[in-house]
Structure formats: structure tokens, C-alpha cells
Design an enzyme around this catalytic site. Structure first.
Site, mmCIF file in Angstrom:
data_model
loop_
_atom_site.group_PDB
_atom_site.id
_atom_site.type_symbol
_atom_site.label_atom_id
_atom_site.label_comp_id
_atom_site.label_asym_id
_atom_site.label_seq_id
_atom_site.Cartn_x
_atom_site.Cartn_y
_atom_site.Cartn_z
ATOM 1 N N LYS A 1 -4.586 3.765 -10.927
ATOM 2 C CA LYS A 1 -4.429 2.562 -11.762
ATOM 3 C C LYS A 1 -4.617 2.896 -13.234
ATOM 4 O O LYS A 1 -3.853 2.424 -14.068
ATOM 5 C CB LYS A 1 -5.393 1.470 -11.310
ATOM 6 C CG LYS A 1 -4.949 0.921 -9.959
ATOM 7 C CD LYS A 1 -5.569 -0.409 -9.623
ATOM 8 C CE LYS A 1 -4.906 -0.983 -8.380
ATOM 9 N NZ LYS A 1 -5.843 -1.294 -7.312
ATOM 10 N N LYS B 1 6.466 3.811 -2.138
ATOM 11 C CA LYS B 1 5.600 2.993 -1.284
ATOM 12 C C LYS B 1 5.783 1.508 -1.633
ATOM 13 O O LYS B 1 5.778 1.143 -2.803
ATOM 14 C CB LYS B 1 4.136 3.404 -1.534
ATOM 15 C CG LYS B 1 3.148 2.598 -0.717
ATOM 16 C CD LYS B 1 1.721 2.714 -1.226
ATOM 17 C CE LYS B 1 1.032 1.428 -0.861
ATOM 18 N NZ LYS B 1 -0.287 1.184 -1.266
ATOM 19 N N LYS C 1 3.102 -4.768 -3.854
ATOM 20 C CA LYS C 1 3.429 -5.947 -4.653
ATOM 21 C C LYS C 1 3.454 -5.612 -6.138
ATOM 22 O O LYS C 1 4.176 -6.214 -6.900
ATOM 23 C CB LYS C 1 2.493 -7.116 -4.359
ATOM 24 C CG LYS C 1 1.031 -6.816 -4.516
ATOM 25 C CD LYS C 1 0.194 -7.999 -4.062
ATOM 26 C CE LYS C 1 -1.209 -7.596 -3.703
ATOM 27 N NZ LYS C 1 -1.387 -7.228 -2.293
HETATM 28 P P1 ADP Z 1 -0.382 -3.667 -2.367
HETATM 29 O O1 ADP Z 1 -0.165 -2.178 -2.481
HETATM 30 O O2 ADP Z 1 0.898 -4.386 -2.191
HETATM 31 O O3 ADP Z 1 -1.215 -4.208 -3.510
HETATM 32 P P2 ADP Z 1 -2.778 -3.918 -0.829
HETATM 33 O O4 ADP Z 1 -3.355 -2.777 -1.593
HETATM 34 O O5 ADP Z 1 -3.322 -5.281 -1.073
HETATM 35 O O6 ADP Z 1 -1.207 -3.918 -1.042
HETATM 36 O O7 ADP Z 1 -2.868 -3.557 0.719
HETATM 37 C C1 ADP Z 1 -3.310 -4.387 1.772
HETATM 38 C C2 ADP Z 1 -3.259 -3.600 3.067
HETATM 39 O O8 ADP Z 1 -1.907 -3.268 3.386
HETATM 40 C C3 ADP Z 1 -4.017 -2.264 3.022
HETATM 41 O O9 ADP Z 1 -4.661 -2.010 4.255
HETATM 42 C C4 ADP Z 1 -2.939 -1.259 2.766
HETATM 43 O O10 ADP Z 1 -3.262 0.014 3.256
HETATM 44 C C5 ADP Z 1 -1.746 -1.855 3.497
HETATM 45 N N1 ADP Z 1 -0.501 -1.494 2.809
HETATM 46 C C6 ADP Z 1 -0.089 -1.926 1.597
HETATM 47 N N2 ADP Z 1 1.105 -1.401 1.277
HETATM 48 C C7 ADP Z 1 1.459 -0.606 2.320
HETATM 49 C C8 ADP Z 1 2.594 0.221 2.596
HETATM 50 N N3 ADP Z 1 3.627 0.309 1.754
HETATM 51 N N4 ADP Z 1 2.616 0.906 3.757
HETATM 52 C C9 ADP Z 1 1.592 0.804 4.642
HETATM 53 N N5 ADP Z 1 0.501 0.049 4.449
HETATM 54 C C10 ADP Z 1 0.426 -0.653 3.300
#
Ligand code: ADP
Ligand code: TRP
Length: 340
Positions: free
Chosen positions: A110, A205, A208
Site C-alpha cells: 500500500k 489479481k 476492488k
Molecule cells: P480486495 O483486494 O478487493 O480489497 P479484500 O482484501 O477485502 O479484497 O479481501 C477479502 C477476502 O477475499 C480475503 O480473504 C482475500 O484473501 C480474498 N480475496 C480478495 N481478492 C481475491 C482474489 N483476487 N483472489 C482470491 N481471493 C481474494
């Protein structure tokens, strides 16, 4: 077996969240005492709008219920409804070396992307450790990107037990031989390898924050449009297709039955189908898979009181589970007067 996990309420849920995390949560509710929470305190590190945070938090609850979380089986609650979590967070932060947090990938990623770091972002893994340890969690289903946070949680719990539990042996954390279990149990991460990283529209990957997500509950038209807009190359229709040149194959694989997958494999090898065909197939699989949940979500979204009731009852159960562990922490650290 206590199963626990959390999802931040920092945006709409997408396919990556579903296949990387939430699908496992729903499946696991039948296998143990599952606790799932909406990490609205963690979301404060990115959402700075009270009305929006409240809305997003409720949305995640509705999403979970629509996707099949059964409140009679699993406990669903808001992180902030268990204030003991922030108390434990402080106790743990007094034991957490700066160096451990400086090595966190999520923090490094980040800041590398130009986000100005604040203490909340830096201490994020400590709050996460408190979330996990306060309920004596055994197993924490998460996406692969969270595995390091689980290792940090184990490190922090180890430091706590070494400091505050006399004769605790890190080689025998549950005290099987010594008869001295730790106050904080060392949890283990559970990662669904087959969907550990779900790619987004651009092949990165799905996230959001990268603008490359396919949301689970967006309206039909924009969803169809996003799927048709997945990045693809200019391989002609009749030519064999490269499975790695676009995210399409990996996304199809998440949905397709083994029979459909065998056919997809055959046409990828032999050619004869264009990218447009595969995208259309993906859109159909998406709507078939989530149709039920999308319909249920509309109904649930119209019943605020029912959703709130689930969360309030969930919080009661969660607080009851946290209380005995927190009482031991207070006693051992000396932050209560009497060694009650
Ligand atoms: P984002 O990356 O969209 O902000 P979060 O960090 O809030 O998502 O992730 C919430 C959950 O979803 C976590 O357990 C994370 O490991 C899983 N997750 C998020 N994006 C992915 C992805 N592209 N592939 C697999 N798991 C994911
Ligand atoms: N950091 C997790 C994520 O971004 C969310 C989370 C917060 C969590 N506390 C947790 C996950 C405790 C598992 C256990 O996905």
C-alpha cells in the site's frame, strides 16, 4: 473446532472475495462452530464516510446471507460490536515488535502504491490478530494474501504466552505434555489453493481497489458488459488459444463443471471458438451460479430489521465467546486488580 474469518466492509464483494474466501466460509459452516464478522474497524483505514461505512457494513451482511450463510449454524456479527477486540488489540500491540509490522506485505504494497501510511494501516495486522485470538480460533479460512497475517498472529500469540503464561512451552502450545496450555491459542490458516488468486478483468489479481473486479451483486446489464470487456488478445477464432494470455480460462475454470471444462480444454487446444464465445459462456455461468443468491439478496435488502437482528444476536454469541479469554488476559497481564 472454532472456525473464524472476517471480511472488510470497504466495498462491494466481487468474484475474488467469493472464490478466494466466502465460498469456503459457507461450506465450512457445516463443519464446526463458525464465526464470521464484518471487519468495519479495519475498513476505517480506507473508508472515511460514516454514512457509507454503515451502508457497506450492512451490505456485506446482506451479501453473506444471500450467498447461503445460515445464522442458525454460523455466527455473523460486526467487528465493532465486540469492544473487547480493541482492548486486546492494545495489549497485543504492547508486545508486537515494529520490525514484524514493517515486514508486512500488505503495508509495503500500500505504501509503495503511494498511500500515505497512518498508524491504523501499520497496526492493521495486530487488530487482525486480536480478532482471531479473542475467540480461541482454531482455523482461519482466508485468501492467500492473508497468510502472512496469520503467521504474524501466531508470532504475536507466542510472544503473549511466553510473557504471561509461566512454564508455557512454544513447542507444546496446547500444553498436551506440560499441562500448561497458552491463554491464546495458535490458529492456522486455511487456503483454498484452487482459487487462491482470482484474476480480474485485466489479468491482475482481482481487487476492488484496482477497478478490475466483477461484482457479485451488480445489476445484470453492467455485469454482462464487464464480462464481455475482459481483456483478450487478437488470436483468430480458428486458432488454438493460450490459457494464460487472458484471465478468461482461469475464470471459466472457477465455474464450469468437469464436463464443460473438458470441452473448453478441447476447443482451447484445437481452436474454432473465439474469445467472444468464451466470454458469453462465462456470463451465462455467472448468472446461473449466482441467480438464486442475486434474487435472495433483493428480498433481504428490503428487510433491514431481519438483517439487524441476525447481527445483534451474532454479537451476543461472539461476546460470550470472547469473555472468558479476555478475562484470562486481564488477569495474566495485571490490568484487573483482583486475580479473579
Ligand atoms: P480486495 O483486494 O478487493 O480489497 P479484500 O482484501 O477485502 O479484497 O479481501 C477479502 C477476502 O477475499 C480475503 O480473504 C482475500 O484473501 C480474498 N480475496 C480478495 N481478492 C481475491 C482474489 N483476487 N483472489 C482470491 N481471493 C481474494
Ligand atoms: N484482513 C482481512 C482481509 O482484508 C480481513 C480480516 C480482518 C480478517 N480481521 C480478520 C480475516 C481476522 C480473517 C481473520 O481480508
Amino acid at each position: 473446532m472454532r472456525i473464524l474469518s472476517g471480511v472488510q466492509s470497504s466495498g462491494k464483494l466481487h468474484l475474488g472475495n467469493y472464490f478466494g474466501a466466502i465460498k469456503q466460509f459457507i461450506d465450512l459452516q457445516h463443519q464446526g462452530d463458525a464465526f464470521y464478522f464484518i471487519a468495519n474497524l479495519h475498513a476505517l483505514t480506507t473508508v472515511r464516510d460514516g454514512v457509507r461505512l454503515r451502508e457497506l457494513t450492512r451490505d456485506v451482511a446482506v451479501d453473506f446471507l444471500a450467498l447461503g450463510l445460515d445464522p442458525a449454524k454460523a455466527t455473523l456479527f460486526r467487528q465493532s460490536d465486540v469492544p473487547e477486540v480493541t482492548e486486546l488489540f492494545w495489549v497485543l500491540s504492547a508486545l508486537t515488535p515494529m520490525g514484524l509490522l514493517e515486514r508486512a506485505h500488505s503495508f509495503k504494497d500500500k505504501t509503495a502504491r503511494g498511500i500515505a501510511p497512518d498508524l491504523g494501516l501499520f497496526s492493521y495486522p495486530v487488530l487482525m490478530a486480536a480478532d482471531i485470538l479473542i475467540y480461541g480460533s482454531d482455523v482461519v479460512p482466508v485468501g492467500r494474501d492473508q497468510v502472512q497475517h496469520l503467521e504474524m498472529t501466531r508470532d504475536i500469540a507466542t510472544k503473549f504466552n511466553l510473557a504471561f503464561v509461566p512454564k508455557w512451552d512454544p513447542k507444546d502450545p496446547e500444553g498436551v505434555k506440560s499441562g500448561v496450555p497458552g491463554i491464546l491459542k495458535l490458529p492456522r490458516a486455511m487456503v483454498q489453493e484452487s482459487s487462491a488468486v482470482v484474476p480480474g478483468l485485466d489479468g491482475q489479481k482481482m481487487s476492488k481497489s484496482y477497478g478490475n473486479a466483477i461484482d457479485l451483486f451488480d445489476e445484470d446489464k453492467p455485469t454482462q458488459k464487464r464480462i464481455m470487456g475482459i481483456k483478450s488478445d487478437s488470436t483468430p477464432l480458428e486458432a488454438p488459444k493460450d490459457r494464460d494470455s487472458t484471465p478468461i480460462y482461469a475464470l471459466l475454470k472457477l465455474f464450469a463443471s468437469p464436463t464443460d471444462m473438458a470441452e473448453i480444454d478441447r476447443t482451447f487446444d484445437e481452436g474454432g471458438k473465439g474469445w467472444g464465445h468464451y466470454k458469453q459462456q462465462l456470463a451465462e455461468l455467472f448468472f446461473a451460479t449466482f441467480g438464486e443468491a442475486r434474487k435472495r439478496r433483493k428480498e433481504l435488502a428490503a428487510d433491514d430489521a431481519a438483517v439487524e437482528k441476525v447481527l445483534v444476536e451474532g454479537a451476543e454469541r461472539a461476546r460470550a465467546a470472547a469473555a472468558p479469554i479476555m478475562a484470562q488476559v486481564r488477569r495474566a497481564t495485571g490490568i484487573v486488580v483482583a486475580a479473579r
